[in-house]
Scaffold this motif. Structure first.
Motif, PDB file in Angstrom:
ATOM      1  N   GLU A   8       0.930  -1.689  -0.180  1.00 49.59           N
ATOM      2  CA  GLU A   8       0.029  -0.107  -0.119  1.00 49.59           C
ATOM      3  C   GLU A   8       0.910   1.147   0.129  1.00 49.59           C
ATOM      4  O   GLU A   8       0.769   2.450  -0.829  1.00 49.59           O
ATOM      5  CB  GLU A   8      -1.039  -0.518   1.583  1.00 49.59           C
ATOM      6  CG  GLU A   8      -1.488   1.460   1.264  1.00 49.59           C
ATOM      7  CD  GLU A   8      -2.683   1.107   0.363  1.00 49.59           C
ATOM      8  OE1 GLU A   8      -3.854   1.845  -0.066  1.00 49.59           O
ATOM      9  OE2 GLU A   8      -2.979   0.086  -0.384  1.00 49.59           O
ATOM     10  N   ILE A   9       2.030   1.552   0.710  1.00 55.62           N
ATOM     11  CA  ILE A   9       2.913   2.695   0.401  1.00 55.62           C
ATOM     12  C   ILE A   9       3.687   3.159  -0.421  1.00 55.62           C
ATOM     13  O   ILE A   9       3.570   3.644  -1.215  1.00 55.62           O
ATOM     14  CB  ILE A   9       3.721   2.380   1.869  1.00 55.62           C
ATOM     15  CG1 ILE A   9       3.585   2.394   3.158  1.00 55.62           C
ATOM     16  CG2 ILE A   9       5.447   3.859   1.866  1.00 55.62           C
ATOM     17  CD1 ILE A   9       4.386   1.706   4.300  1.00 55.62           C
ATOM     18  N   LEU A  10       3.734   1.818  -0.986  1.00 55.43           N
ATOM     19  CA  LEU A  10       4.451   1.548  -2.745  1.00 55.43           C
ATOM     20  C   LEU A  10       3.643   2.464  -3.749  1.00 55.43           C
ATOM     21  O   LEU A  10       3.818   3.047  -3.930  1.00 55.43           O
ATOM     22  CB  LEU A  10       4.882  -0.076  -3.403  1.00 55.43           C
ATOM     23  CG  LEU A  10       5.744   0.275  -4.255  1.00 55.43           C
ATOM     24  CD1 LEU A  10       6.497   0.773  -4.674  1.00 55.43           C
ATOM     25  CD2 LEU A  10       5.867  -1.028  -4.910  1.00 55.43           C
ATOM     26  N   ARG A  11       2.069   1.543  -3.141  1.00 54.38           N
ATOM     27  CA  ARG A  11       1.786   2.007  -4.599  1.00 54.38           C
ATOM     28  C   ARG A  11       1.008   3.600  -3.846  1.00 54.38           C
ATOM     29  O   ARG A  11       0.733   4.271  -4.975  1.00 54.38           O
ATOM     30  CB  ARG A  11      -0.254   1.224  -4.378  1.00 54.38           C
ATOM     31  CG  ARG A  11      -1.260   1.666  -5.253  1.00 54.38           C
ATOM     32  CD  ARG A  11      -2.666   0.948  -4.490  1.00 54.38           C
ATOM     33  NE  ARG A  11      -3.224   1.470  -3.175  1.00 54.38           N
ATOM     34  CZ  ARG A  11      -3.508   3.056  -3.184  1.00 54.38           C
ATOM     35  NH1 ARG A  11      -3.530   3.557  -4.756  1.00 54.38           N
ATOM     36  NH2 ARG A  11      -4.348   3.151  -2.392  1.00 54.38           N
ATOM     37  N   GLU A  12       0.504   4.110  -2.889  1.00 52.78           N
ATOM     38  CA  GLU A  12       0.119   5.389  -2.427  1.00 52.78           C
ATOM     39  C   GLU A  12       1.540   5.866  -3.199  1.00 52.78           C
ATOM     40  O   GLU A  12       1.514   7.500  -4.130  1.00 52.78           O
ATOM     41  CB  GLU A  12       0.206   5.733  -1.452  1.00 52.78           C
ATOM     42  CG  GLU A  12      -1.305   5.355  -0.783  1.00 52.78           C
ATOM     43  CD  GLU A  12      -0.800   5.206   1.188  1.00 52.78           C
ATOM     44  OE1 GLU A  12      -0.079   6.761   1.027  1.00 52.78           O
ATOM     45  OE2 GLU A  12      -2.081   4.886   1.320  1.00 52.78           O
ATOM     46  N   SER A  13       2.882   5.489  -3.002  1.00 53.08           N
ATOM     47  CA  SER A  13       4.145   6.816  -3.603  1.00 53.08           C
ATOM     48  C   SER A  13       4.460   6.415  -4.801  1.00 53.08           C
ATOM     49  O   SER A  13       4.658   7.448  -5.688  1.00 53.08           O
ATOM     50  CB  SER A  13       5.348   6.294  -2.872  1.00 53.08           C
ATOM     51  OG  SER A  13       5.635   5.418  -1.565  1.00 53.08           O
ATOM     52  N   MET A  14       4.101   5.744  -5.214  1.00 53.88           N
ATOM     53  CA  MET A  14       3.987   5.854  -7.155  1.00 53.88           C
ATOM     54  C   MET A  14       2.895   6.922  -7.998  1.00 53.88           C
ATOM     55  O   MET A  14       3.378   7.311  -7.892  1.00 53.88           O
ATOM     56  CB  MET A  14       3.809   3.784  -7.562  1.00 53.88           C
ATOM     57  CG  MET A  14       5.443   3.232  -7.289  1.00 53.88           C
ATOM     58  SD  MET A  14       6.852   4.287  -7.944  1.00 53.88           S
ATOM     59  CE  MET A  14       6.582   3.601  -9.496  1.00 53.88           C
ATOM     60  N   PHE A  15       1.620   6.964  -6.912  1.00 52.05           N
ATOM     61  CA  PHE A  15       0.502   7.450  -6.810  1.00 52.05           C
ATOM     62  C   PHE A  15       1.370   8.668  -7.119  1.00 52.05           C
ATOM     63  O   PHE A  15       1.036   9.841  -8.008  1.00 52.05           O
ATOM     64  CB  PHE A  15      -0.712   6.910  -6.600  1.00 52.05           C
ATOM     65  CG  PHE A  15      -1.762   7.897  -7.433  1.00 52.05           C
ATOM     66  CD1 PHE A  15      -2.630   7.847  -8.445  1.00 52.05           C
ATOM     67  CD2 PHE A  15      -1.680   9.135  -6.121  1.00 52.05           C
ATOM     68  CE1 PHE A  15      -3.357   8.663  -8.788  1.00 52.05           C
ATOM     69  CE2 PHE A  15      -3.077  10.005  -6.384  1.00 52.05           C
ATOM     70  CZ  PHE A  15      -4.073   9.581  -7.391  1.00 52.05           C
ATOM     71  N   MET A  16       1.520   9.204  -6.090  1.00 58.67           N
ATOM     72  CA  MET A  16       2.089  10.790  -6.219  1.00 58.67           C
ATOM     73  C   MET A  16       3.290  11.119  -7.257  1.00 58.67           C
ATOM     74  O   MET A  16       2.406  11.740  -7.363  1.00 58.67           O
ATOM     75  CB  MET A  16       2.918  10.858  -4.167  1.00 58.67           C
ATOM     76  CG  MET A  16       3.438  12.483  -4.229  1.00 58.67           C
ATOM     77  SD  MET A  16       1.868  13.227  -3.718  1.00 58.67           S
ATOM     78  CE  MET A  16       0.517  12.168  -2.388  1.00 58.67           C
ATOM     79  N   VAL A  17       4.109   9.662  -7.093  1.00 63.57           N
ATOM     80  CA  VAL A  17       5.602  10.371  -8.369  1.00 63.57           C
ATOM     81  C   VAL A  17       4.605  10.909  -9.560  1.00 63.57           C
ATOM     82  O   VAL A  17       4.960  11.451 -10.906  1.00 63.57           O
ATOM     83  CB  VAL A  17       6.491   9.670  -8.121  1.00 63.57           C
ATOM     84  CG1 VAL A  17       7.852  10.300  -9.442  1.00 63.57           C
ATOM     85  CG2 VAL A  17       6.638   9.916  -7.340  1.00 63.57           C
ATOM     86  N   ILE A  18       3.809   9.606  -9.734  1.00 65.25           N
ATOM     87  CA  ILE A  18       2.884   9.805 -11.722  1.00 65.25           C
ATOM     88  C   ILE A  18       2.374  11.514 -11.292  1.00 65.25           C
ATOM     89  O   ILE A  18       2.171  12.096 -12.322  1.00 65.25           O
ATOM     90  CB  ILE A  18       1.973   8.479 -11.465  1.00 65.25           C
ATOM     91  CG1 ILE A  18       2.546   7.978 -11.966  1.00 65.25           C
ATOM     92  CG2 ILE A  18       1.098   9.162 -12.648  1.00 65.25           C
ATOM     93  CD1 ILE A  18       2.326   6.222 -11.913  1.00 65.25           C
ATOM     94  N   LEU A  19       1.133  11.640  -9.920  1.00 66.72           N
ATOM     95  CA  LEU A  19       0.119  12.710 -10.526  1.00 66.72           C
ATOM     96  C   LEU A  19       1.572  14.078 -10.189  1.00 66.72           C
ATOM     97  O   LEU A  19       1.568  14.745 -11.111  1.00 66.72           O
ATOM     98  CB  LEU A  19      -0.603  12.269  -9.185  1.00 66.72           C
ATOM     99  CG  LEU A  19      -1.506  14.072  -8.607  1.00 66.72           C
ATOM    100  CD1 LEU A  19      -2.613  13.567  -9.248  1.00 66.72           C
ATOM    101  CD2 LEU A  19      -1.575  13.783  -7.049  1.00 66.72           C
TER     102      LEU A  19
END
Length: 89
Positions: A8-19
């Motif tokens: 979940e932390i990795l998913r949130e981090s990747m989403f933040m980077v993409i955004l």
């Protein structure tokens, strides 16, 4: 400590980077496409004509969206700090 927490932390981090990256890069891509179409239509192959508008749009996107970008990063950092007890214990 569950493996799902790390996923979940990795998913949130990747989403933040993409955004955050897309908020700066997408306007530059659109301007680059418009300039490329203009250059193809007029047969003008000048490198600075392609580079300068993209640079200006990227700087404008950073200056106009800087407050929003910084707010998103700060909220994400606070969220990650709040997750420390869940990850460690």
């Amino acid at each position: 400590m569950q493996p799902e927490v790390f996923v979940e932390i990795l998913r949130e981090s990747m989403f933040m980077v993409i955004l955050l990256v897309s908020a700066v890069i997408l306007p530059s891509l659109v301007v680059g496409l418009v300039v490329a179409v203009f250059q193809a239509a007029t047969s003008i192959n000048e490198q600075t004509m392609s580079f300068l508008p993209r640079l200006i749009v990227t700087l404008l996107a950073l200056s106009w969206g800087g407050n929003w970008l910084l707010t998103k990063i700060m909220d994400f950092t606070y969220h990650m700090v709040d997750l420390i007890p869940q990850v460690t214990g």
